[in-house]
Scaffold this active site. Structure first.
Site, PDB file in Angstrom:
ATOM      1  N   LYS A  46     -35.591  36.045 -14.784  1.00 50.68           N
ATOM      2  CA  LYS A  46     -35.827  34.631 -15.101  1.00 50.68           C
ATOM      3  C   LYS A  46     -34.496  33.873 -15.167  1.00 50.68           C
ATOM      4  CE  LYS A  46     -40.051  35.771 -17.679  1.00 50.68           C
ATOM      5  NZ  LYS A  46     -40.572  36.141 -19.009  1.00 50.68           N
TER       6      LYS A  46
ATOM      7  N   GLN B 219     -39.045  36.678 -25.502  1.00 48.81           N
ATOM      8  CA  GLN B 219     -39.648  37.692 -24.639  1.00 48.81           C
ATOM      9  C   GLN B 219     -40.455  38.683 -25.476  1.00 48.81           C
ATOM     10  OE1 GLN B 219     -39.500  37.784 -21.127  1.00 48.81           O
ATOM     11  NE2 GLN B 219     -41.061  39.343 -21.426  1.00 48.81           N
TER      12      GLN B 219
ATOM     13  N   ASP C  66     -43.399  28.716 -22.836  1.00 45.22           N
ATOM     14  CA  ASP C  66     -44.206  29.906 -22.583  1.00 45.22           C
ATOM     15  C   ASP C  66     -45.682  29.655 -22.895  1.00 45.22           C
ATOM     16  OD1 ASP C  66     -43.825  32.365 -21.501  1.00 45.22           O
ATOM     17  OD2 ASP C  66     -43.212  33.358 -23.356  1.00 45.22           O
TER      18      ASP C  66
END
Ligand code: NDP
Length: 288
Positions: free
Chosen positions: A49, A93, A116
């Site tokens: 990413k 994450q 997200d």
């Protein structure tokens, strides 16, 4: 059978992001990654990413915490990111160590920076179909793949196999929402006669986490199949000793389909592209 090329469609999305990001100059869209611990898959996802962010002219910063980080220390960092106007998106994450409850951690991110889409506000706004919701990147990628490959969704029966907060539930909400207008069924491990349920689908979204679980007998000829699964299976011919397969038995299912995504090269690249799109959108919004 038509192969839906996730790499090519992700590149289209990324080039649009690159152009729109350049127009914001001298402001640079900035996504701040937070990783806890050294889970090898998380290390590689975040690295990928970050690399993509650089390729589209965005800033990607990373703060890594030890796996025993206290909630106080992690939250203080998230609060600092929330209060930093140069940060437009924050991504923690997953998975997180057990002592850090994911929902609480995700909810600590300001909704305006929740690129997200895992926070309660983002999910609520998505279901309420309110403008400004960030949809979780993988389900957003699923819908974008369908849209950009010209798959008609209105009135179609979509069966989503899997009900996780990260994929199955938001995918179902997006397919149901106005614009997609599918009739949606969500199946899971307690669903009775799963094969019969999936056989009703015009569109199948497989998000189970079991290699080649969706077999040819579950697919109605002419269906569109989107395979979200990423599973490692042993493969002695590979240097790594494994290869990646999806949740769909691709070789047997593909000949029956109107269109299907491969694994790798289907939903995976779209997840990263949609994160960049969400960060760009967050940056554009912060500029009014
Ligand atoms: P979860 O493990 O959180 O959820 C799996 C879901 O599948 C659950 O709802 C579970 O049902 C259901 N399920 C499990 N076994 C069966 C069964 N025998 N019959 C019917 N349903 C079953 O996984 P995720 O949603 O996080 O991920 C799903 C897959 O997608 C994984 O392979 C993951 O690696 C991949 N993934 C890919 C991404 C990408 O970028 N392409 C991003 C995120 C995930 P129940 O709720 O009843 O337990």
């Amino acid at each position: 059978m038509r192969l839906i090329d996730g790499n090519a469609i992700a590149q289209q999305v990324l080039s649009e992001v690159r152009e729109r990001a350049a127009r914001l100059s001298p402001v640079v869209p900035h996504v701040a990654f937070v990783r806890v611990g050294e889970d090898p898959a998380s290390v590689s996802y975040v690295a990928k990413k970050q690399k993509t962010a650089a390729e589209v002219g965005m800033k990607a910063s990373l703060r890594v915490f030890a796996s025993d980080v206290s909630r106080t220390e992690l939250f203080a960092h998230l609060d600092a990111l929330n209060n930093d106007p140069s940060v437009h998106g924050v991504l923690i994450q997953a998975p997180l160590p057990k002592h850090l409850p994911e929902t609480e951690v995700f909810n600590r991110v300001s909704p305006a920076k929740d690129v997200d889409g895992f926070g309660t506000q983002s999910i609520g706004r998505l279901v309420q179909e309110l403008p400004g919701a960030f949809a979780a990147c993988t389900p957003a990628g699923v819908v974008e793949l369908l849209r950009r490959s010209g798959v008609e969704t209105a009135g179609k029966h979509a069966v989503v196999v899997g009900r996780s907060l990260i994929v199955g539930k938001p995918a179902a909400a997006l397919l149901l929402a106005k614009g997609c207008d599918c009739t949606v069924t969500i199946a899971h491990s307690k669903t009775r006669d799963l094969a019969a349920v999936v056989r009703q689908a015009d569109i199948v979204v497989a998000a189970i986490g079991r290699p080649r679980f969706i077999t040819a007998d579950m697919i109605r000829p002419g269906a569109v199949v989107i395979d979200v699964g990423i599973n490692r299976v042993p493969d002695a011919t590979k240097k790594s000793g494994y290869r990646i397969v999806g949740d769909v038995d691709f070789d047997a299912v593909a000949p029956l389909c109107e269109a299907i995504t491969p694994v790798p090269g289907g939903v995976g690249p779209m997840t990263v592209a949609m994160l960049m799109m969400n960060t760009l959108t967050a940056c554009e919004r912060s500029r009014g």
